[in-house]
Design a protein around this motif. Structure first.
Motif, PDB file in Angstrom:
ATOM      1  N   ALA A   1       0.848  -1.159   0.241  1.00  0.00           N
ATOM      2  CA  ALA A   1       0.054   0.073   0.130  1.00  0.00           C
ATOM      3  C   ALA A   1       0.978   1.257   0.136  1.00  0.00           C
ATOM      4  CB  ALA A   1      -0.781   0.121   1.222  1.00  0.00           C
ATOM      5  N   PRO A   2       0.529   2.085  -1.015  1.00  0.00           N
ATOM      6  CA  PRO A   2       1.505   3.272  -1.006  1.00  0.00           C
ATOM      7  C   PRO A   2       1.049   4.221   0.007  1.00  0.00           C
ATOM      8  CG  PRO A   2      -0.073   3.397  -2.576  1.00  0.00           C
ATOM      9  CD  PRO A   2      -0.295   2.003  -2.121  1.00  0.00           C
ATOM     10  N   ALA A   3       2.462   4.635   0.802  1.00  0.00           N
ATOM     11  CA  ALA A   3       2.175   5.595   1.990  1.00  0.00           C
ATOM     12  C   ALA A   3       2.337   7.211   1.473  1.00  0.00           C
ATOM     13  CB  ALA A   3       3.153   5.124   2.796  1.00  0.00           C
ATOM     14  N   ASP A   4       2.605   7.452   0.260  1.00  0.00           N
ATOM     15  CA  ASP A   4       2.708   8.822  -0.205  1.00  0.00           C
ATOM     16  C   ASP A   4       1.315   9.594  -0.423  1.00  0.00           C
ATOM     17  OD1 ASP A   4       1.930   7.264  -2.458  1.00  0.00           O
ATOM     18  OD2 ASP A   4       3.411   8.230  -3.886  1.00  0.00           O
ATOM     19  N   GLY A   5       0.287   8.777  -0.088  1.00  0.00           N
ATOM     20  CA  GLY A   5      -1.288   9.417  -0.046  1.00  0.00           C
ATOM     21  C   GLY A   5      -1.714   8.703   0.858  1.00  0.00           C
TER      22      GLY A   5
ATOM     23  N   SER B   1      -1.950  -0.912  -9.148  1.00  0.00           N
ATOM     24  CA  SER B   1      -0.786  -0.206  -9.763  1.00  0.00           C
ATOM     25  C   SER B   1      -0.267   1.139  -9.173  1.00  0.00           C
ATOM     26  CB  SER B   1      -1.075   0.259 -11.182  1.00  0.00           C
ATOM     27  OG  SER B   1      -1.650  -0.986 -11.916  1.00  0.00           O
ATOM     28  N   GLY B   2       0.997   1.372  -9.031  1.00  0.00           N
ATOM     29  CA  GLY B   2       1.362   2.530  -8.506  1.00  0.00           C
ATOM     30  C   GLY B   2       2.077   2.366  -6.952  1.00  0.00           C
ATOM     31  N   ALA B   3       1.720   1.234  -6.341  1.00  0.00           N
ATOM     32  CA  ALA B   3       2.043   0.855  -5.239  1.00  0.00           C
ATOM     33  C   ALA B   3       3.483   0.632  -5.003  1.00  0.00           C
ATOM     34  CB  ALA B   3       1.125  -0.234  -4.558  1.00  0.00           C
ATOM     35  N   GLY B   4       4.263   0.581  -5.815  1.00  0.00           N
ATOM     36  CA  GLY B   4       5.762   0.350  -5.996  1.00  0.00           C
ATOM     37  C   GLY B   4       6.229  -1.127  -5.832  1.00  0.00           C
ATOM     38  N   LYS B   5       5.255  -2.108  -6.287  1.00  0.00           N
ATOM     39  CA  LYS B   5       5.521  -3.525  -6.232  1.00  0.00           C
ATOM     40  C   LYS B   5       6.892  -3.983  -7.037  1.00  0.00           C
ATOM     41  CE  LYS B   5       1.940  -5.262  -7.724  1.00  0.00           C
ATOM     42  NZ  LYS B   5       1.320  -3.751  -8.108  1.00  0.00           N
ATOM     43  N   SER B   6       7.053  -3.300  -8.226  1.00  0.00           N
ATOM     44  CA  SER B   6       7.891  -3.756  -8.945  1.00  0.00           C
ATOM     45  C   SER B   6       9.323  -3.274  -8.445  1.00  0.00           C
ATOM     46  CB  SER B   6       7.942  -3.293 -10.473  1.00  0.00           C
ATOM     47  OG  SER B   6       6.925  -4.008 -11.108  1.00  0.00           O
TER      48      SER B   6
ATOM     49  N   THR C   1      11.688 -17.844  -3.017  1.00  0.00           N
ATOM     50  CA  THR C   1      11.359 -17.128  -4.464  1.00  0.00           C
ATOM     51  C   THR C   1      10.275 -16.118  -4.025  1.00  0.00           C
ATOM     52  OG1 THR C   1       9.646 -18.825  -4.646  1.00  0.00           O
ATOM     53  CG2 THR C   1      11.723 -19.530  -5.539  1.00  0.00           C
ATOM     54  N   LEU C   2      10.259 -15.231  -5.290  1.00  0.00           N
ATOM     55  CA  LEU C   2       9.489 -14.141  -5.438  1.00  0.00           C
ATOM     56  C   LEU C   2       8.426 -14.089  -6.579  1.00  0.00           C
ATOM     57  CD1 LEU C   2       8.822 -11.161  -3.976  1.00  0.00           C
ATOM     58  CD2 LEU C   2      10.666 -10.406  -5.646  1.00  0.00           C
ATOM     59  N   ILE C   3       7.236 -13.591  -6.435  1.00  0.00           N
ATOM     60  CA  ILE C   3       6.360 -13.640  -7.407  1.00  0.00           C
ATOM     61  C   ILE C   3       5.877 -12.162  -7.721  1.00  0.00           C
ATOM     62  CG2 ILE C   3       4.220 -14.496  -8.457  1.00  0.00           C
ATOM     63  CD1 ILE C   3       4.623 -17.138  -7.263  1.00  0.00           C
ATOM     64  N   ASP C   4       6.197 -11.525  -8.530  1.00  0.00           N
ATOM     65  CA  ASP C   4       5.536 -10.097  -8.679  1.00  0.00           C
ATOM     66  C   ASP C   4       4.226 -10.444  -9.541  1.00  0.00           C
ATOM     67  OD1 ASP C   4       5.337  -7.323  -8.506  1.00  0.00           O
ATOM     68  OD2 ASP C   4       6.770  -6.815 -10.291  1.00  0.00           O
ATOM     69  N   THR C   5       3.537  -9.541  -9.135  1.00  0.00           N
ATOM     70  CA  THR C   5       1.926  -9.574 -10.036  1.00  0.00           C
ATOM     71  C   THR C   5       1.551  -8.292 -10.516  1.00  0.00           C
ATOM     72  OG1 THR C   5       0.765  -9.337  -7.957  1.00  0.00           O
ATOM     73  CG2 THR C   5       1.332 -11.385  -8.355  1.00  0.00           C
ATOM     74  N   PRO C   6       0.832  -8.339 -11.622  1.00  0.00           N
ATOM     75  CA  PRO C   6       0.136  -6.906 -12.158  1.00  0.00           C
ATOM     76  C   PRO C   6      -0.832  -6.311 -11.147  1.00  0.00           C
ATOM     77  CG  PRO C   6      -0.008  -8.854 -13.824  1.00  0.00           C
ATOM     78  CD  PRO C   6       0.518  -9.618 -12.381  1.00  0.00           C
ATOM     79  N   GLY C   7      -0.637  -4.877 -11.201  1.00  0.00           N
ATOM     80  CA  GLY C   7      -1.395  -4.184 -10.215  1.00  0.00           C
ATOM     81  C   GLY C   7      -2.916  -4.716 -10.392  1.00  0.00           C
ATOM     82  N   LEU C   8      -3.541  -4.729  -9.363  1.00  0.00           N
ATOM     83  CA  LEU C   8      -5.107  -5.362  -8.980  1.00  0.00           C
ATOM     84  C   LEU C   8      -5.751  -3.866  -9.049  1.00  0.00           C
ATOM     85  CD1 LEU C   8      -4.635  -8.088  -6.582  1.00  0.00           C
ATOM     86  CD2 LEU C   8      -4.518  -8.127  -8.907  1.00  0.00           C
ATOM     87  N   ARG C   9      -6.656  -3.521 -10.038  1.00  0.00           N
ATOM     88  CA  ARG C   9      -7.631  -2.625 -10.074  1.00  0.00           C
ATOM     89  C   ARG C   9      -8.910  -2.906  -8.946  1.00  0.00           C
ATOM     90  NH1 ARG C   9      -6.536  -1.837 -15.668  1.00  0.00           N
ATOM     91  NH2 ARG C   9      -5.715   0.396 -15.769  1.00  0.00           N
TER      92      ARG C   9
END
Length: 348
Positions: free
Chosen positions: A113-117, A193-198, A239-247
């Motif tokens: 969860a992005p903390a910049d908002g 999307s925009g949460a900084g996951k990648s 191991t790590l799994i990155d996932t697309p942003g969830l709307r």
């Protein structure tokens, strides 16, 4: 003799071997799906990476996803899906009564969860219900902590009983050592999307593996830079799994996940006067009393009721769909029986 060492960085352990090796046919080896494409997938096998062909969508082996362990034959054809230990499942985006598995055999899920908002507590609760239901251990990560004016750690901890909550900055490197110490087994990143996951994934992998992009300054919404779910070995193990942003995150058969997410409210509800209390205006409601005393925020109770109603609605839709499928099968049987009776009558 098969050497399984190449599978170790991808999650192969003695426990996994004990579970899966007895299930393999003599001409097959275990493999883990690293990335899915239409009809094919990238896998890691005992001899290294390979490109495998998936069964047809209408075959008994369907719905494969990143993180699955599969049985692979000598022609690199997936013959079987091996039993999943965990599965992160949401309802499909279209609203149909079907579940979509986002990742399989995951041990730890980082809810980003992005903390910049403004931190969306309702979304975090929804994601927690999803993760608890999967069987994995959730960790709530407030990303972009270096750009946040205020870190609402206490507020987030209040809505995440049983889960660790911490703030990190992947770009500044702060909090990463604490986060790495919490990682166990296969780790998946979930969030909008925009949460900084990648960016976080790249920091954990110590390499620029996944593409990143900036968010829009107007509404803080991000662009989809991750379009596939992809599994990578972590340098620290696991191991790590990155996932697309969830709307959207629709719940799917998540009664247990909701119960664990709102364990504080359910504990209070045990003291309500009526067993079927809706925690609205009933007399003797312990939950309403906690709201009035300030012990529980009204927003959290609304979220609890909302997710419960949504899950019940989805379960009802699923039950109707299953009943319709059963009815269709029985109609087909009855039709075939009528045809057979007609043919018998015509031969007399």
């Amino acid at each position: 003799m098969v050497d399984f060492d190449p599978l170790v960085p991808f999650g192969w352990t003695e426990a996994v071997a004990a579970q899966y090796l007895p299930l393999l046919d003599a001409d097959c080896v275990p493999a883990r799906i690293v990335r899915m494409d239409r009809g094919e997938c990238d896998v890691m096998t005992p001899t290294g990476p390979a490109r495998a062909t998936c069964p047809r969508a209408d075959s008994p082996v369907s719905g494969l996803c990143t993180g699955d362990w599969v049985s692979l034959d000598a022609r690199s054809h997936v013959r079987a899906q091996l039993p999943r230990r965990t599965a992160i499942t949401r309802s499909v985006a279209s609203g149909r009564s079907e579940g979509q598995v986002l990742a399989a055999n995951v041990d730890t899920v980082l809810i980003c969860a992005p903390a910049d908002g403004d931190v969306d507590l309702g979304r975090i609760e929804r994601m927690l219900a999803l993760v608890w239901e999967s069987g994995a251990q959730p960790v709530v990560v407030l990303t972009k902590a270096d750009t946040a004016e205020d870190l609402p750690l206490d507020e987030v901890r209040a809505v995440a009983p049983g889960a660790s909550v911490l703030a990190v900055s992947a770009t500044a490197g702060s909090g990463l050592d604490v986060l790495v110490a919490m990682l166990d087994g296969t780790v998946a990143l979930l969030g909008p999307s925009g949460a900084g996951k990648s960016t976080l994934a790249n920091a954990l992998l110590a390499a620029e593996v996944f593409a990143t992009d900036t968010v829009r300054a107007t509404d803080k919404k991000g662009r989809h830079t991750t379009v596939h779910r992809e599994l990578r070995p972590l340098p620290t193990g696991g191991t790590l799994i990155d996932t697309p942003g969830l709307r959207g995150v629709g719940l799917w058969d998540a009664a247990e996940g909701i119960s664990r997410t709102f364990s504080d409210i359910e504990k209070l509800a045990a003291d309500c006067r009526f067993a079927d209390c809706a925690h609205d205006a009933e007399p003797g409601c312990a939950v309403r009393a906690a709201v009035e005393s300030g012990e529980v925020p009204e927003r959290r109770v609304r979220s609890y009721r909302k997710l419960g109603k949504e899950n019940a609605w989805m379960e009802a839709r699923s039950d109707k769909r299953l009943q319709a499928e059963r009815n269709q099968v029985w109609r087909g049987i009855a039709k075939e029986q009528r045809r057979m009776y007609r043919e018998r009558g015509s031969r007399r």
